[in-house]
Structure formats: C-alpha cells, structure tokens
Write an enzyme that holds these catalytic residues in place. Sequence first.
Site, PDB file in Angstrom:
ATOM      1  N   GLY A  21      -4.622   3.151   1.466  1.00 28.66           N
ATOM      2  CA  GLY A  21      -4.008   2.507   0.318  1.00 28.66           C
ATOM      3  C   GLY A  21      -4.479   1.082   0.113  1.00 28.66           C
ATOM      4  O   GLY A  21      -4.517   0.586  -1.022  1.00 28.66           O
ATOM      5  N   GLU A  22      -4.840   0.384   1.205  1.00 27.64           N
ATOM      6  CA  GLU A  22      -5.331  -0.986   1.072  1.00 27.64           C
ATOM      7  C   GLU A  22      -6.676  -1.010   0.342  1.00 27.64           C
ATOM      8  O   GLU A  22      -6.943  -1.916  -0.460  1.00 27.64           O
ATOM      9  CB  GLU A  22      -5.463  -1.636   2.446  1.00 27.64           C
ATOM     10  CG  GLU A  22      -4.138  -1.900   3.154  1.00 27.64           C
ATOM     11  CD  GLU A  22      -3.307  -2.976   2.477  1.00 27.64           C
ATOM     12  OE1 GLU A  22      -3.864  -3.732   1.660  1.00 27.64           O
ATOM     13  OE2 GLU A  22      -2.099  -3.034   2.746  1.00 27.64           O
ATOM     14  N   HIS A  26       2.737  14.627   2.299  1.00 25.08           N
ATOM     15  CA  HIS A  26       3.094  13.383   2.985  1.00 25.08           C
ATOM     16  C   HIS A  26       2.242  12.235   2.461  1.00 25.08           C
ATOM     17  O   HIS A  26       1.037  12.338   2.374  1.00 25.08           O
ATOM     18  CB  HIS A  26       2.851  13.533   4.489  1.00 25.08           C
ATOM     19  CG  HIS A  26       3.515  12.472   5.313  1.00 25.08           C
ATOM     20  ND1 HIS A  26       3.106  11.158   5.305  1.00 25.08           N
ATOM     21  CD2 HIS A  26       4.563  12.527   6.158  1.00 25.08           C
ATOM     22  CE1 HIS A  26       3.878  10.456   6.112  1.00 25.08           C
ATOM     23  NE2 HIS A  26       4.771  11.263   6.642  1.00 25.08           N
ATOM     24  N   SER A  41       6.253  -6.258  12.880  1.00 22.89           N
ATOM     25  CA  SER A  41       7.257  -6.087  11.821  1.00 22.89           C
ATOM     26  C   SER A  41       8.038  -7.354  11.503  1.00 22.89           C
ATOM     27  O   SER A  41       8.863  -7.338  10.579  1.00 22.89           O
ATOM     28  CB  SER A  41       8.243  -4.952  12.152  1.00 22.89           C
ATOM     29  OG  SER A  41       7.585  -3.703  12.144  1.00 22.89           O
ATOM     30  N   GLN A  42       7.806  -8.463  12.203  1.00 25.34           N
ATOM     31  CA  GLN A  42       8.548  -9.682  11.882  1.00 25.34           C
ATOM     32  C   GLN A  42       8.233 -10.175  10.479  1.00 25.34           C
ATOM     33  O   GLN A  42       9.124 -10.631   9.751  1.00 25.34           O
ATOM     34  CB  GLN A  42       8.237 -10.774  12.919  1.00 25.34           C
ATOM     35  CG  GLN A  42       8.705 -10.437  14.326  1.00 25.34           C
ATOM     36  CD  GLN A  42      10.179 -10.106  14.387  1.00 25.34           C
ATOM     37  OE1 GLN A  42      11.028 -10.923  14.040  1.00 25.34           O
ATOM     38  NE2 GLN A  42      10.503  -8.892  14.835  1.00 25.34           N
ATOM     39  N   LYS A  58     -11.681   4.344  20.998  1.00 27.00           N
ATOM     40  CA  LYS A  58     -10.267   4.410  21.365  1.00 27.00           C
ATOM     41  C   LYS A  58      -9.420   4.875  20.178  1.00 27.00           C
ATOM     42  O   LYS A  58      -8.573   5.761  20.300  1.00 27.00           O
ATOM     43  CB  LYS A  58      -9.792   3.045  21.861  1.00 27.00           C
ATOM     44  CG  LYS A  58     -10.472   2.597  23.158  1.00 27.00           C
ATOM     45  CD  LYS A  58      -9.969   1.237  23.618  1.00 27.00           C
ATOM     46  CE  LYS A  58     -10.663   0.819  24.906  1.00 27.00           C
ATOM     47  NZ  LYS A  58     -10.217  -0.520  25.370  1.00 27.00           N
ATOM     48  N   ASP A  69       3.848   0.345  13.143  1.00 19.67           N
ATOM     49  CA  ASP A  69       3.368   1.487  12.370  1.00 19.67           C
ATOM     50  C   ASP A  69       1.967   1.148  11.914  1.00 19.67           C
ATOM     51  O   ASP A  69       1.763   0.162  11.196  1.00 19.67           O
ATOM     52  CB  ASP A  69       4.294   1.718  11.172  1.00 19.67           C
ATOM     53  CG  ASP A  69       3.832   2.854  10.257  1.00 19.67           C
ATOM     54  OD1 ASP A  69       2.840   3.522  10.575  1.00 19.67           O
ATOM     55  OD2 ASP A  69       4.478   3.061   9.209  1.00 19.67           O
ATOM     56  N   SER A 110       0.817  -1.214   0.000  1.00 18.13           N
ATOM     57  CA  SER A 110       0.000   0.000   0.000  1.00 18.13           C
ATOM     58  C   SER A 110       0.851   1.265   0.000  1.00 18.13           C
ATOM     59  O   SER A 110       0.348   2.356  -0.290  1.00 18.13           O
ATOM     60  CB  SER A 110      -0.941   0.011   1.214  1.00 18.13           C
ATOM     61  OG  SER A 110      -0.213   0.031   2.432  1.00 18.13           O
ATOM     62  N   HIS A 111       2.142   1.140   0.339  1.00 20.95           N
ATOM     63  CA  HIS A 111       3.027   2.306   0.335  1.00 20.95           C
ATOM     64  C   HIS A 111       4.224   2.094  -0.604  1.00 20.95           C
ATOM     65  O   HIS A 111       5.231   2.792  -0.485  1.00 20.95           O
ATOM     66  CB  HIS A 111       3.522   2.602   1.753  1.00 20.95           C
ATOM     67  CG  HIS A 111       2.454   3.134   2.650  1.00 20.95           C
ATOM     68  ND1 HIS A 111       1.547   2.305   3.267  1.00 20.95           N
ATOM     69  CD2 HIS A 111       2.131   4.394   3.012  1.00 20.95           C
ATOM     70  CE1 HIS A 111       0.715   3.047   3.988  1.00 20.95           C
ATOM     71  NE2 HIS A 111       1.040   4.308   3.840  1.00 20.95           N
ATOM     72  N   ALA A 136       5.121   5.648   4.408  1.00 16.99           N
ATOM     73  CA  ALA A 136       5.075   4.861   5.637  1.00 16.99           C
ATOM     74  C   ALA A 136       5.998   5.483   6.681  1.00 16.99           C
ATOM     75  O   ALA A 136       7.133   5.865   6.382  1.00 16.99           O
ATOM     76  CB  ALA A 136       5.504   3.421   5.352  1.00 16.99           C
TER      77      ALA A 136
END
Length: 341
Positions: A187-188, A120, A307-308, A230, A178, A47-48, A123
């Site tokens: 973007g998705e 901007h 992030s893994q 939230k 992130d 998406s980025h 990511a």
Amino acid sequence: MQQQVTLSIEQAQALGLEVLLGNGFNHEHATAITRSVVSAQRDECHSHGLYRLIGCVDTARLGGIDGNARPEVVDHAPSIVKVKANRGSSLSAFERGKPLLVEKANATGIAVLAITESFHFSALWQEVEALSDEGLVALAMTPTHPFVAPAGGTKALLGTNPFAFSWPRPGKAPYTFDFATSVIARGEIELHRRAGEAIPEGWALDAQGNPTTDPDTALKGAMLAFGGHKGSALSTMIELLAGPLIGDVLGHETAAAAESGEKRPYHGEFVVAISPRAFLGEAADEHLAHAETLFEEIAGQGARLPSQRRFAARQRSLADGVKIPRQLHEELKALIPNSRR
C-alpha cells in the site's frame, strides 16, 4: 502538497458505511470493514486507511468478494476454531470467531483461529490488539498475492505476508508490532504512485529484475523482502502456517480479481491467542508486571517502542479528526450511488 480534507471520526465512519452499503455489502461486512479502515486512518496508518475502500468496491464489482457471505464458525478441536469466510471479508470472519477463540484460549492456555477462503486487505494489529484487550497475548499472520521476490530471486513469488504480535500491559496500551515481511507494505508503493512520488531505493525490482524507484514499474515487477534471506524465510513460514496447515492455498496460487473472473483473491489467516492466566494462575499479575521492566529498559535508552507513534496519532485524531487527500475524498464520494449521497 496535496490539499487535505479533515473528517471527524463519526464522519469517516459514515462515509465508509455509505460507500460499502451502497455497493452491495451487507451491514455486517460494511461495519467490520469500516471499523478497520477508520481505525487505521485514525492511527495514521494511511496505507490501510480509507483509501482501501476503493479496492474493496472494485473487488466486489469484479466478483472477488461476496459482500453478503455468511462466515461459518466451526468448533474444530479443544484448541482450534475454524471460520470459513465463504469468499467474504476476513474481518467479519474474525469477529464471528473471536468469542470462541477467547473462550478456548482461557480454558486451554493457547488456541488457534484458522480463517479460510477469505478476502483479506486489512492491518493485522487491530486483531491482535482486540485480543490483548481480552488479556491475551496474540499473534496473527496471513499470506497475500505474489508480490515479493524470494531472497536471491528476481520474480514475484511470495506475498508481502504480514505478521503481528500484541502483549497486554496492565493499565497501558499493549506492546504491539505489525509489519510486512517485504521491505514495505504494498500500500505504501500505491500511495507513492497516487501522489506522483518516487519510492526509495531498495524497495522493489522492475519486471526484468533490476532495481527501480518508479512506483508504477515497481507494482509491475517485484518487491523485496526485508532483511534479505531472513525476511524471505519468515515470509515462507507465514505461507505455510496460514496456507497448507489450515487447508488453504499458498500466496502464489492467488491473484487479484479480474474482469475475466478467473482470478482467485481468497486465502487464509492464522491467529494464535495465549492466556497468561492459564499459564501462570495467581502469579499472572506478578509476571506481567515483571515484563514491564523490559519495556522500561528499552524506553530508558531513548528507544521507541513499536506503535508509540500510532498511539500518539490516535489521540490527535480523536481530538482533531482525520485528514485525507481531497482527491481521495472526492473519489470515495463518487462511489456512493446518488440515492445514498
């Protein structure tokens, strides 16, 4: 199944530079933007990734980004760096301001980089990871155009308002997350539209405030905040910190560039850098090692650290190249003026 094209990292970089340099971006902006989209593509953050070049070129053609803008770095206060992007990319503004931000964080323990009047799209994990590479803990946030309905509302008012955090880990990739404060990155939805696929329920509302799974309808309506009230509250916090606090605008006061030239696609970014060594002195290594016990306990339960998946994708891409839809590849090549093909 869409046909795919495989590019080496070097070929992806060359493609990005050709597209941007051929469409009025100077070398500084073209390099910074290409570095960002290729890094995202490498990590399978589609998406980025490279498809974002299309939006950059379209925005430039509409006068919504100045590809020759010179960011102005201001040493504003002992712990504050300001960079006025002057309607250029936030990426080159960050790269201009980063050295002074790192210097101030190491000297005072904590410092803020305030980027204003920037275009901007990128990511945020790349920026916080760049600061973790310097041994710093980092946070970054930015508003976007109004795409998201506040909790209980039906009309777009808040941005997708992403938030990123990175913690340096000795000898390992940093602990980084992130995420947009919307259910999903905009973007998705755009990628689902391009692929002709429905979006999952719970992502968006139509223009009348009804749930929808049609990506075109969703893009004309409003996205939803993650976690209800939230996520909506966090999104509001990001608008305030990256807007009025640094002298920039709120998300709903911006809009994508348009033919009329009346739209204002510029806004702010708020980056915080924290130095463990300034806080802890000689004990920094001991306490950074102590932090590892938390990550070990998480992994010990079979849970995946953020992030893994992205780090694993990075290794695959470095070895095998990046894959993009053939249609996207053709669209990007079509953006290159004949003289530069």
